[in-house]
Design an enzyme around this catalytic site. Sequence first.
Site, short mmCIF file in Angstrom:
data_model
loop_
_atom_site.label_atom_id
_atom_site.label_comp_id
_atom_site.label_asym_id
_atom_site.label_seq_id
_atom_site.Cartn_x
_atom_site.Cartn_y
_atom_site.Cartn_z
N PRO A 2 0.83 -1.21 0.00
CA PRO A 2 0.00 0.00 0.00
C PRO A 2 0.87 1.27 0.00
O PRO A 2 1.81 1.37 0.77
CB PRO A 2 -0.83 -0.10 1.28
CG PRO A 2 -0.24 -1.20 2.07
CD PRO A 2 0.69 -1.99 1.22
N GLU A 3 0.56 2.15 -0.90
CA GLU A 3 1.26 3.44 -0.98
C GLU A 3 0.44 4.48 -0.23
O GLU A 3 -0.67 4.21 0.22
CB GLU A 3 1.40 3.84 -2.45
CG GLU A 3 2.31 2.93 -3.25
CD GLU A 3 3.77 3.35 -3.17
OE1 GLU A 3 4.06 4.40 -2.56
OE2 GLU A 3 4.62 2.62 -3.70
N HIS A 116 -2.89 -16.00 9.59
CA HIS A 116 -2.01 -14.84 9.71
C HIS A 116 -2.68 -13.65 10.38
O HIS A 116 -2.37 -12.51 10.09
CB HIS A 116 -1.46 -14.41 8.35
CG HIS A 116 -0.88 -15.55 7.56
ND1 HIS A 116 0.25 -16.22 7.96
CD2 HIS A 116 -1.30 -16.14 6.41
CE1 HIS A 116 0.51 -17.18 7.08
NE2 HIS A 116 -0.42 -17.15 6.14
N ARG A 135 2.88 -11.75 5.37
CA ARG A 135 4.33 -11.65 5.23
C ARG A 135 5.02 -11.02 6.44
O ARG A 135 6.23 -11.00 6.52
CB ARG A 135 4.68 -10.92 3.93
CG ARG A 135 4.24 -11.73 2.72
CD ARG A 135 4.85 -11.26 1.45
NE ARG A 135 6.31 -11.27 1.48
CZ ARG A 135 7.07 -10.79 0.51
NH1 ARG A 135 6.51 -10.25 -0.54
NH2 ARG A 135 8.38 -10.83 0.61
N ARG A 170 21.69 18.80 -1.70
CA ARG A 170 21.70 17.33 -1.75
C ARG A 170 22.27 16.84 -3.07
O ARG A 170 21.75 17.18 -4.12
CB ARG A 170 20.30 16.77 -1.56
CG ARG A 170 19.80 17.02 -0.20
CD ARG A 170 18.80 16.02 0.31
NE ARG A 170 18.60 16.36 1.71
CZ ARG A 170 19.12 15.68 2.71
NH1 ARG A 170 19.81 14.58 2.48
NH2 ARG A 170 18.92 16.07 3.94
#
Length: 289
Positions: A2-3, A116, A135, A170
């Site tokens: 998920p973003e 899970h 996971r 940077r």
Amino acid sequence: MPELPEVETIARGLDRRVKGDVIESVWLGSKPEPLKSSAREIMATLESKRINGVRRMGKFIVLDLEAVGRARAPKRAKKFAQRQSDPASGKAQWIVHLGMTGRLLVSPPSEEIARHTHAIVKLASGRELRFVDPRRFGRISVARNGDFEARGDEPLEVALVRFVGLFRGRKTPIKSALLNQKLLRGVGNIYADESLFRAGVRPRRRAASLTRAELGLLRSSLQEVLKEAIALGGSSVSDYVDADGEEGFFQLQHRVYGREGEPCLVCKTPIKRVVIAGRSSHYCPKCQK
Ligand SMILES: [Zn+2]
């Protein structure tokens, strides 16, 4: 994985469903990885708390909690709570990071417990909040005093002057800087590539080489692409929270991400893919300078 837009959508969906509900009890599984705070601390912090709201912070889901009076708290829990929590406010937080495959499901108690499942939080309404993660890269933790703060700036809220300052001096590629969670929190690979395309900036450019104007365009492109994805996800959130996970989100039409060799939607030049700091980066060699 998920973003940010998915996490925002999930947090909004949860807010709609569990805001105001009260946590009665907590069951935690035996796998240690998902627990970032100790099991004892998680239980003591969550039990007998009202969920005042659910929001996204970076890619974390934060449930803001407040103590509710309980007629008869078990002695041990009460003692622990007195010692550990901030008695002035009674505010605390439950923090969830979904990792790669984590899900927070609102389930009736009759629903079969999925494999899970690492945490089950029983709510006064009779429903349960279940944390499922095959996971086990997801994490649950608590902040007893409600002072959790994810590092980095919030990409949807960061002011222009601040955004420009983040990249000053940077030498890393702008793509890596966008993914650096210490600078901006929650920007993932897809939205970094898509915002760089919209801003006309090549992913390998040194961050410090971007002009103020380019950074301004990059900030607005990033916010635009995230907001579009959130708007698309919003209509399907209940499916996601209820059901089997992966599906349920309308994918934003990617303009460069995952389109290596395909024609640019603007100029028809084949999209290139390069690897920067171990991550795939997609760009149009003509539209992006
Ligand atoms: Zn192009």
